[in-house]
Design a protein around this motif. Structure first.
Motif, mmCIF file in Angstrom:
data_model
loop_
_atom_site.group_PDB
_atom_site.id
_atom_site.type_symbol
_atom_site.label_atom_id
_atom_site.label_comp_id
_atom_site.label_asym_id
_atom_site.label_seq_id
_atom_site.Cartn_x
_atom_site.Cartn_y
_atom_site.Cartn_z
ATOM 1 N N ASP A 221 1.703 -7.088 4.708
ATOM 2 C CA ASP A 221 2.391 -6.959 3.418
ATOM 3 C C ASP A 221 3.463 -8.031 3.248
ATOM 4 O O ASP A 221 3.714 -8.490 2.133
ATOM 5 C CB ASP A 221 3.037 -5.576 3.293
ATOM 6 N N THR A 222 4.097 -8.445 4.339
ATOM 7 C CA THR A 222 5.123 -9.496 4.253
ATOM 8 C C THR A 222 4.512 -10.799 3.776
ATOM 9 O O THR A 222 5.049 -11.471 2.884
ATOM 10 C CB THR A 222 5.796 -9.686 5.622
ATOM 11 N N HIS B 232 0.835 -1.203 0.000
ATOM 12 C CA HIS B 232 0.000 0.000 0.000
ATOM 13 C C HIS B 232 0.873 1.258 0.000
ATOM 14 O O HIS B 232 0.633 2.195 -0.775
ATOM 15 C CB HIS B 232 -0.921 -0.004 1.223
ATOM 16 N N GLU B 233 1.906 1.262 0.840
ATOM 17 C CA GLU B 233 2.765 2.443 0.931
ATOM 18 C C GLU B 233 3.606 2.634 -0.328
ATOM 19 O O GLU B 233 3.785 3.757 -0.799
ATOM 20 C CB GLU B 233 3.659 2.344 2.162
ATOM 21 N N LEU B 234 4.129 1.521 -0.885
ATOM 22 C CA LEU B 234 4.933 1.642 -2.105
ATOM 23 C C LEU B 234 4.088 2.101 -3.293
ATOM 24 O O LEU B 234 4.584 2.794 -4.176
ATOM 25 C CB LEU B 234 5.628 0.328 -2.425
ATOM 26 N N THR C 210 9.314 2.476 3.663
ATOM 27 C CA THR C 210 9.373 1.912 5.015
ATOM 28 C C THR C 210 9.361 0.388 4.922
ATOM 29 O O THR C 210 8.949 -0.174 3.896
ATOM 30 C CB THR C 210 8.170 2.378 5.858
ATOM 31 N N PRO C 211 9.787 -0.316 5.973
ATOM 32 C CA PRO C 211 9.744 -1.787 5.945
ATOM 33 C C PRO C 211 8.314 -2.299 5.808
ATOM 34 O O PRO C 211 7.346 -1.621 6.175
ATOM 35 C CB PRO C 211 10.332 -2.174 7.311
ATOM 36 N N TYR D 240 3.624 -10.433 0.125
ATOM 37 C CA TYR D 240 4.822 -10.459 -0.719
ATOM 38 C C TYR D 240 5.283 -11.900 -0.950
ATOM 39 O O TYR D 240 5.635 -12.290 -2.065
ATOM 40 C CB TYR D 240 5.937 -9.633 -0.059
ATOM 41 N N ILE D 241 5.291 -12.692 0.122
ATOM 42 C CA ILE D 241 5.700 -14.094 -0.003
ATOM 43 C C ILE D 241 4.757 -14.862 -0.914
ATOM 44 O O ILE D 241 5.180 -15.659 -1.768
ATOM 45 C CB ILE D 241 5.770 -14.766 1.377
ATOM 46 N N GLU D 242 3.460 -14.584 -0.797
ATOM 47 C CA GLU D 242 2.497 -15.249 -1.677
ATOM 48 C C GLU D 242 2.775 -14.884 -3.145
ATOM 49 O O GLU D 242 2.662 -15.735 -4.024
ATOM 50 C CB GLU D 242 1.072 -14.799 -1.292
#
Length: 203
Positions: free
Chosen positions: A197-198, A26-28, A191-192, A201-203
């Motif tokens: 989101d992690t 969302h942030e990116l 931001t991390p 991202y893995i999915e």
């Protein structure tokens, strides 16, 4: 081990940024859209800061390769250069010089000005992306500000994205770079990933 066990087609967890694995959290998404907006509206200087590993370089590669922006990009990833060296790299990136050419500041600026004017006539943006810009010294940063003087009455003819670690923001806030700080039209921060989101991202 990872490829055999999980059936991956390529090795995971490589250190080199790969835009094929670009994940828009969302942030990116907001940062990406802001940079596209800044380029399209010719905002001049843009600043992108974030801690190492938060996706700045991958984001910039995606901006250059996947944004669909009508622009000529010059990407500098190792800016530990003086201003003349930086100009030489820019000329190489835009196909205006070779590695072996001898470049002076005056000739480089004239070549760059002619190129930018030509692109403006064709309604194409000229975008300089400087990654790891925290390695630039104050003198080179100030001269970059002078490079941004290439403009018409209504438009900045050249867009410059400075990307780097938070140290870059501190450098630009110094008194001797006040004029540069005043020219930054957009500021973004990566931001991390959070937990949600992690997983995505893995999915």
């Amino acid at each position: 081990m990872y490829r055999d066990f999980f059936g991956f087609s390529i090795y995971p967890f490589e250190l080199t940024p790969d835009s094929n694995f670009f994940y828009l959290s969302h942030e990116l998404k907001e940062v990406f859209a802001t940079l596209v907006y800044g380029i399209n509206l010719k905002r001049g200087f843009m600043l992108l800061v974030g801690e190492p590993g938060t996706g700045k370089t991958t984001l910039l590669n995606a901006l250059i390769n996947k944004s669909g922006i009508s622009a000529n990009f010059a990407y500098i990833s190792n800016p530990d250069l003086n201003f003349v060296g930086l100009l030489h790299i820019l000329l190489i990136e835009f196909g205006l010089a070779s590695v072996d050419d001898r470049v002076t500041k005056t000739k480089a600026m004239l070549k760059l000005k002619m190129f930018i004017d030509e692109q403006f006539q064709e309604d194409r943006n000229v975008v300089i992306v400087i990654d790891e810009a925290q390695n630039l010294d104050s003198k080179t940063l100030e001269r970059l500000r002078l490079l941004s003087n290439l403009q018409t009455l209504n438009n900045k003819l050249i867009q410059i994205i400075l990307s780097g670690q938070p140290k870059l923001e501190s450098t630009i806030s110094q008194n001797n770079l006040t004029q540069l700080a005043q020219r930054i039209g957009l500021r973004c921060r990566t931001t991390p990933l959070n937990e949600k989101d992690t997983y995505e991202y893995i999915e």
